[in-house]
Motif scaffolding. Structure first.
Motif, PDB file in Angstrom:
ATOM      1  N   GLU A 145       0.844  -1.215   0.000  1.00 16.90           N
ATOM      2  CA  GLU A 145       0.000   0.000   0.000  1.00 16.90           C
ATOM      3  C   GLU A 145       0.870   1.253   0.000  1.00 16.90           C
ATOM      4  OE1 GLU A 145      -3.106  -2.207   2.918  1.00 16.90           O
ATOM      5  OE2 GLU A 145      -3.302  -0.022   2.826  1.00 16.90           O
ATOM      6  N   ARG A 146       2.049   1.133   0.609  1.00 15.94           N
ATOM      7  CA  ARG A 146       2.935   2.308   0.647  1.00 15.94           C
ATOM      8  C   ARG A 146       3.481   2.589  -0.743  1.00 15.94           C
ATOM      9  NH1 ARG A 146       7.526   1.863   2.993  1.00 15.94           N
ATOM     10  NH2 ARG A 146       7.560  -0.268   3.763  1.00 15.94           N
ATOM     11  N   ILE A 147       3.713   1.551  -1.474  1.00 18.18           N
ATOM     12  CA  ILE A 147       4.237   1.758  -2.843  1.00 18.18           C
ATOM     13  C   ILE A 147       3.182   2.496  -3.674  1.00 18.18           C
ATOM     14  CG2 ILE A 147       4.860   0.567  -4.998  1.00 18.18           C
ATOM     15  CD1 ILE A 147       6.120  -1.636  -3.153  1.00 18.18           C
ATOM     16  N   THR A 148       1.939   2.040  -3.532  1.00 15.10           N
ATOM     17  CA  THR A 148       0.844   2.713  -4.258  1.00 15.10           C
ATOM     18  C   THR A 148       0.724   4.162  -3.806  1.00 15.10           C
ATOM     19  OG1 THR A 148      -0.305   0.591  -4.262  1.00 15.10           O
ATOM     20  CG2 THR A 148      -1.622   2.547  -4.808  1.00 15.10           C
ATOM     21  N   ALA A 149       0.755   4.357  -2.500  1.00 13.67           N
ATOM     22  CA  ALA A 149       0.600   5.721  -1.969  1.00 13.67           C
ATOM     23  C   ALA A 149       1.752   6.614  -2.438  1.00 13.67           C
ATOM     24  CB  ALA A 149       0.552   5.670  -0.435  1.00 13.67           C
ATOM     25  N   SER A 150       2.942   6.033  -2.558  1.00 15.73           N
ATOM     26  CA  SER A 150       4.094   6.863  -2.979  1.00 15.73           C
ATOM     27  C   SER A 150       3.902   7.342  -4.419  1.00 15.73           C
ATOM     28  CB  SER A 150       5.383   6.051  -2.880  1.00 15.73           C
ATOM     29  OG  SER A 150       5.394   5.032  -3.863  1.00 15.73           O
TER      30      SER A 150
ATOM     31  N   LYS B 239       6.355  12.971  -3.797  1.00 21.97           N
ATOM     32  CA  LYS B 239       6.917  14.065  -2.990  1.00 21.97           C
ATOM     33  C   LYS B 239       6.841  15.373  -3.765  1.00 21.97           C
ATOM     34  CE  LYS B 239      10.279  11.901   0.122  1.00 21.97           C
ATOM     35  NZ  LYS B 239       9.424  12.161   1.279  1.00 21.97           N
ATOM     36  N   ASN B 240       6.479  16.398  -3.001  1.00 27.62           N
ATOM     37  CA  ASN B 240       6.357  17.698  -3.674  1.00 27.62           C
ATOM     38  C   ASN B 240       7.036  18.733  -2.781  1.00 27.62           C
ATOM     39  OD1 ASN B 240       5.683  19.953  -4.972  1.00 27.62           O
ATOM     40  ND2 ASN B 240       3.458  19.825  -4.583  1.00 27.62           N
ATOM     41  N   THR B 241       8.388  18.733  -2.797  1.00 29.68           N
ATOM     42  CA  THR B 241       9.082  19.671  -1.910  1.00 29.68           C
ATOM     43  C   THR B 241       9.978  20.562  -2.756  1.00 29.68           C
ATOM     44  OG1 THR B 241      10.964  18.180  -1.708  1.00 29.68           O
ATOM     45  CG2 THR B 241       9.219  17.939  -0.073  1.00 29.68           C
ATOM     46  N   THR B 242       9.916  21.819  -2.455  1.00 27.39           N
ATOM     47  CA  THR B 242      10.777  22.767  -3.203  1.00 27.39           C
ATOM     48  C   THR B 242      12.032  23.075  -2.365  1.00 27.39           C
ATOM     49  OG1 THR B 242       9.478  24.483  -2.122  1.00 27.39           O
ATOM     50  CG2 THR B 242       8.854  23.834  -4.380  1.00 27.39           C
ATOM     51  N   SER B 243      11.866  22.991  -1.014  1.00 29.27           N
ATOM     52  CA  SER B 243      13.008  23.437  -0.180  1.00 29.27           C
ATOM     53  C   SER B 243      14.083  22.358  -0.128  1.00 29.27           C
ATOM     54  CB  SER B 243      12.504  23.702   1.243  1.00 29.27           C
ATOM     55  OG  SER B 243      12.110  22.452   1.804  1.00 29.27           O
ATOM     56  N   ASN B 244      15.301  22.779   0.097  1.00 24.90           N
ATOM     57  CA  ASN B 244      16.385  21.834   0.384  1.00 24.90           C
ATOM     58  C   ASN B 244      16.344  21.542   1.875  1.00 24.90           C
ATOM     59  OD1 ASN B 244      17.336  21.735  -2.205  1.00 24.90           O
ATOM     60  ND2 ASN B 244      18.496  23.648  -1.932  1.00 24.90           N
ATOM     61  N   LEU B 245      16.895  20.403   2.212  1.00 30.31           N
ATOM     62  CA  LEU B 245      16.931  20.056   3.633  1.00 30.31           C
ATOM     63  C   LEU B 245      18.040  20.880   4.291  1.00 30.31           C
ATOM     64  CD1 LEU B 245      15.673  18.243   5.771  1.00 30.31           C
ATOM     65  CD2 LEU B 245      17.366  16.491   5.203  1.00 30.31           C
TER      66      LEU B 245
ATOM     67  N   VAL C 152      15.043  20.759  13.104  1.00 32.38           N
ATOM     68  CA  VAL C 152      15.115  19.461  12.414  1.00 32.38           C
ATOM     69  C   VAL C 152      13.719  18.974  12.038  1.00 32.38           C
ATOM     70  CG1 VAL C 152      15.584  17.007  12.841  1.00 32.38           C
ATOM     71  CG2 VAL C 152      17.340  18.728  13.349  1.00 32.38           C
ATOM     72  N   VAL C 153      12.787  19.084  12.965  1.00 29.52           N
ATOM     73  CA  VAL C 153      11.428  18.579  12.664  1.00 29.52           C
ATOM     74  C   VAL C 153      10.762  19.460  11.620  1.00 29.52           C
ATOM     75  CG1 VAL C 153       9.123  18.183  13.645  1.00 29.52           C
ATOM     76  CG2 VAL C 153      11.165  17.414  14.882  1.00 29.52           C
ATOM     77  N   SER C 154      10.971  20.775  11.718  1.00 27.18           N
ATOM     78  CA  SER C 154      10.368  21.682  10.715  1.00 27.18           C
ATOM     79  C   SER C 154      10.914  21.361   9.331  1.00 27.18           C
ATOM     80  CB  SER C 154      10.707  23.139  11.060  1.00 27.18           C
ATOM     81  OG  SER C 154      10.354  23.405  12.394  1.00 27.18           O
ATOM     82  N   GLU C 155      12.217  21.276   9.243  1.00 27.81           N
ATOM     83  CA  GLU C 155      12.857  20.986   7.952  1.00 27.81           C
ATOM     84  C   GLU C 155      12.435  19.593   7.459  1.00 27.81           C
ATOM     85  OE1 GLU C 155      14.353  24.323   6.826  1.00 27.81           O
ATOM     86  OE2 GLU C 155      14.955  22.487   5.754  1.00 27.81           O
ATOM     87  N   GLY C 156      12.361  18.657   8.385  1.00 26.17           N
ATOM     88  CA  GLY C 156      11.981  17.295   7.988  1.00 26.17           C
ATOM     89  C   GLY C 156      10.586  17.263   7.418  1.00 26.17           C
ATOM     90  N   ILE C 157       9.643  17.973   8.092  1.00 25.41           N
ATOM     91  CA  ILE C 157       8.249  18.002   7.620  1.00 25.41           C
ATOM     92  C   ILE C 157       8.172  18.697   6.258  1.00 25.41           C
ATOM     93  CG2 ILE C 157       5.937  18.898   8.098  1.00 25.41           C
ATOM     94  CD1 ILE C 157       6.621  16.763  10.097  1.00 25.41           C
ATOM     95  N   LEU C 158       8.875  19.823   6.159  1.00 26.66           N
ATOM     96  CA  LEU C 158       8.832  20.570   4.885  1.00 26.66           C
ATOM     97  C   LEU C 158       9.368  19.712   3.745  1.00 26.66           C
ATOM     98  CD1 LEU C 158       9.968  24.123   6.076  1.00 26.66           C
ATOM     99  CD2 LEU C 158       7.705  23.467   5.160  1.00 26.66           C
ATOM    100  N   ASN C 159      10.297  18.819   4.081  1.00 28.66           N
ATOM    101  CA  ASN C 159      10.860  17.954   3.023  1.00 28.66           C
ATOM    102  C   ASN C 159      10.178  16.600   2.974  1.00 28.66           C
ATOM    103  OD1 ASN C 159      13.491  19.181   1.668  1.00 28.66           O
ATOM    104  ND2 ASN C 159      13.278  20.000   3.753  1.00 28.66           N
TER     105      ASN C 159
END
Ligand code: 6PG
Length: 633
Positions: free
Chosen positions: A463-468, A473-479, A569-576
């Motif tokens: 199911e994760r493969i389908t969901a992926s 992923k739709n991230t513009t920011s760099n980590l 770290v959590v903010s950047e992680g979520i944004l990415n």
């Protein structure tokens, strides 16, 4: 240092049963020294006895302590035989001091008439019937002695005693799986005489104990069985049998198989990851049958079990004394060379704290998995990640960090083995039980729960493969993170994880009246176990002055220093769009916990609106509950 094979054989009984004759013959047969306790009375006792005055307990105390000291001295060599009337349990307790597990008791028993006659038949030896009767009046038959009827001839008596003592093992291992075998070898390496048992399953498990014994030289003097009755009868009383079988119904089946052959006072130690509720039931079920049940957490995996695990026995204190020498001998040692084994508390407390140990372990493992996600997202390969983690050892080392470094360095061909491992995390249930228990006790062990659910999420691979594909992923920011940001966030999250785990233990201790000692628990988790770490060492002293980590000044200072990093770290992680649920939970918990006015007032209002569940008011200290008619007023 007491030689672990040496024994003290105390021969007890009223005057006239032939203690000295038997003791002297037995010492010759076993080739160990013989001592007649009466030779060690102080002058004042001899004077009293010569006047026909009976000794009182004060007279006896010094004399018994002298004999106990003699016994301890003799244990450094080959042990010895000591004869002493020792008619009362409290006298025997003094003689047993510090050597209980090395002492064997022989009780020469006969009727009053029988003994009176024997005394009268002896030339020049007279004892009034009153004196003999006074001895019978105070005689307390020993619970766990080799009882011999003095009707037998001296040689037969000596033969029986030596057979009983020489053939008996001190400790039994039931179940020779990975952990059972490692614990057996550990016990044998510490010099204990052990009996080994594994069930016989035609064509599947045959002669397991015998084959295992022949595989390792340290087991050469062990006794191997696949017949339960022979196994049980090969053990000295009170028997100590450690069950190393899978948790669940099997433990109950094994108990029922053993019960017919056990005697009152025998001890069953369940070293598996059993559920503490089941342990509590078994504890009381067996107590009703005069059998002691010790639910015991054993942590450290196969290597730990062999070289020194952390051991968490839950039982009554006096039962712990019987198994303490064995468990503490095989346990890992802390920095002060003290055993990573302690009496946890009674009933299911041993298995409870092991369960929470595993809960903390789940979250620690998940945090490392999320560190791996973030460092990978920064472009590092497993080897580079291992090198970064290697640099963290100086400031935040742990067993799990060390094995993670080894895992990430492991290659298979040109690739890293970790890249080939299916990303579906299994579990044997302890993290599940911890989450259920924390919910039942109303304790927010949110990181443990989040780590458990992260495993469950991983399990839906397809199911994760389908969901992926559906939610690419739709991230513009760099980590925008440094490895130091991640290190500090990791240190923050570990503190919160341990706070939550120990909080759960503290609440359970109060709920079940176990009176658990958090500092001692942290101490036995500084060695041998899976969650051993530098951080755990710090908790040993902190828990000496508080049971709440988040009120300790050192911890408060650390949390404040590390908090900016976890937020970043959590903010950047979520944004990415990185999967970092347990890191997120760490800061979310503190944000929820370190707030005086929370949003729970709205929850109360909602509950009262639709369910009239009522609420208390901040401006009313009477703790009164109110209801508002939200619709009509
Ligand atoms: C330990 C381990 C041990 C076992 C775990 C595995 O303390 O030695 O925790 O008990 O390896 O139970 O747990 P999961 O299979 O649930 O991850």
């Amino acid at each position: 240092m007491i030689k672990t094979k040496a024994k003290i054989i105390f021969i007890m009984g009223v005057s006239g049963v032939g203690k000295s004759t038997i003791g002297s013959l037995l010492s010759e047969k076993l080739n160990i020294p013989f001592f007649d306790g009466d030779d060690f009375h102080p002058e004042e006792n001899i004077l009293k006895m010569s006047k026909g005055e009976p000794l009182n307990d004060d007279d006896r105390l010094g004399w018994l302590q002298t004999l106990n000291k003699l016994a301890i001295e003799q244990l450094v060599n080959k042990g010895c035989v000591i004869v002493c009337s020792a008619l009362k349990e409290k006298y025997r307790d003094i003689l047993n001091t510090d050597i209980k597990e090395r002492a064997e008791w022989v009780f020469l028993n006969g009727s009053f008439e029988q003994i009176k006659q024997r005394i009268n038949d002896r030339k020049g030896h007279f004892m009034s019937s009153d004196l003999l009767k006074s001895q019978f009046d105070i005689l307390e038959a020993p619970k766990n002695a080799i009882e011999i009827d003095i009707n037998l001839s001296p040689n037969n008596i000596v033969e029986m005693i030596s057979k009983e003592i020489l053939k008996k093992s001190e400790f039994g291992l039931f179940g020779l799986g990975v952990m059972g075998k490692s614990l057996s070898r550990n016990l044998a390496n510490k010099g204990f005489n052990i009996s080994l048992f594994n069930r016989h399953v035609e064509g599947v498990e045959e002669d397991v104990a015998k084959k295992f014994k022949n595989e390792f030289k340290e087991l050469s003097s062990s006794l191997a069985f696949d017949n339960i009755e022979s196994f049980v009868n090969s053990l000295q009383k009170p028997r100590k049998i450690m069950l190393m079988v899978n948790a669940g119904k099997i433990v109950d089946y094994v108990i029922e198989d053993l019960l017919p052959f056990l005697d009152a006072g025998d001890i069953l130690i369940d070293g598996g990851n059993s559920n503490y509720n089941k342990t509590k039931e078994r504890f009381h079920y067996l107590k009703s049958k005069n059998i002691h049940f010790v639910g015991t957490g054993v942590s450290g995996g196969e290597e730990g079990a062999l070289k020194g695990p952390s051991i968490m026995p839950g039982c009554d204190k006096d039962v712990y004394k019987d198994i303490q020498p064995f468990l503490e001998a095989i346990a890992a040692k802390d920095a002060n060379n003290l055993p990573c084994c302690t009496h946890i508390g009674t009933e299911g407390s041993g298995h409870f704290v092991k369960m929470v140990h595993n809960g903390i372990e789940y979250a620690e493992m998940q945090l490392l998995a999320e560190v791996y996600v973030m460092l990978k997202a920064l472009g590092n390969n497993p080897d580079q990640i291992a090198t970064i983690l290697e640099s963290w050892k100086a400031s935040t080392n742990s067993y799990l960090l060390e094995i993670t470094i080894d895992i990430l360095r492991k290659k298979e061909g040109d690739d890293w083995l970790v890249n080939k491992i299916m990303d579906k995390a299994g579990n044997k249930g302890t993290g599940n039980w911890t989450t259920i228990s924390t919910a039942e006790l109303g304790v927010p062990s949110t990181m443990i729960a989040s780590a458990l659910f992260a495993r469950y999420t991983s399990f839906y691979k397809e199911e994760r493969i389908t969901a992926s594909e559906n939610f690419e992923k739709n991230t513009t920011s760099n980590l925008n993170l440094t490895t130091d940001d991640i290190l500090k966030a990791y240190q923050f999250a570990r503190i919160i994880n341990h706070y939550q785990g120990f909080k759960l233990i503290q609440e359970a201790s109060k709920s079940y009246s176990w009176n658990l000692n958090l500092s001692e628990l942290a101490r036995i988790w500084t060695g041998g176990c899976i969650i051993k770490s530098d951080l755990m060492v710090e908790f040993v002293d902190i828990f000496k002055t508080t049971d709440n980590l988040l009120t300790n000044k050192i911890i408060i200072k650390k949390i404040k220093l590390l908090k900016p990093s976890i937020k970043k770290v959590v903010s950047e992680g979520i944004l990415n769009e990185l999967a970092i649920p347990t890191f997120s939970e760490a800061i979310n918990f503190l944000n929820s916990f370190a707030v005086a006015d929370s949003s729970a007032n709205l929850i109360q209002a909602q509950r009262d609106y639709f369910g009239a569940h009522t609420y208390q008011r901040k401006d009313d200290n009477s703790k009164k509950f109110y209801h508002t008619d939200w619709i009509n007023n």
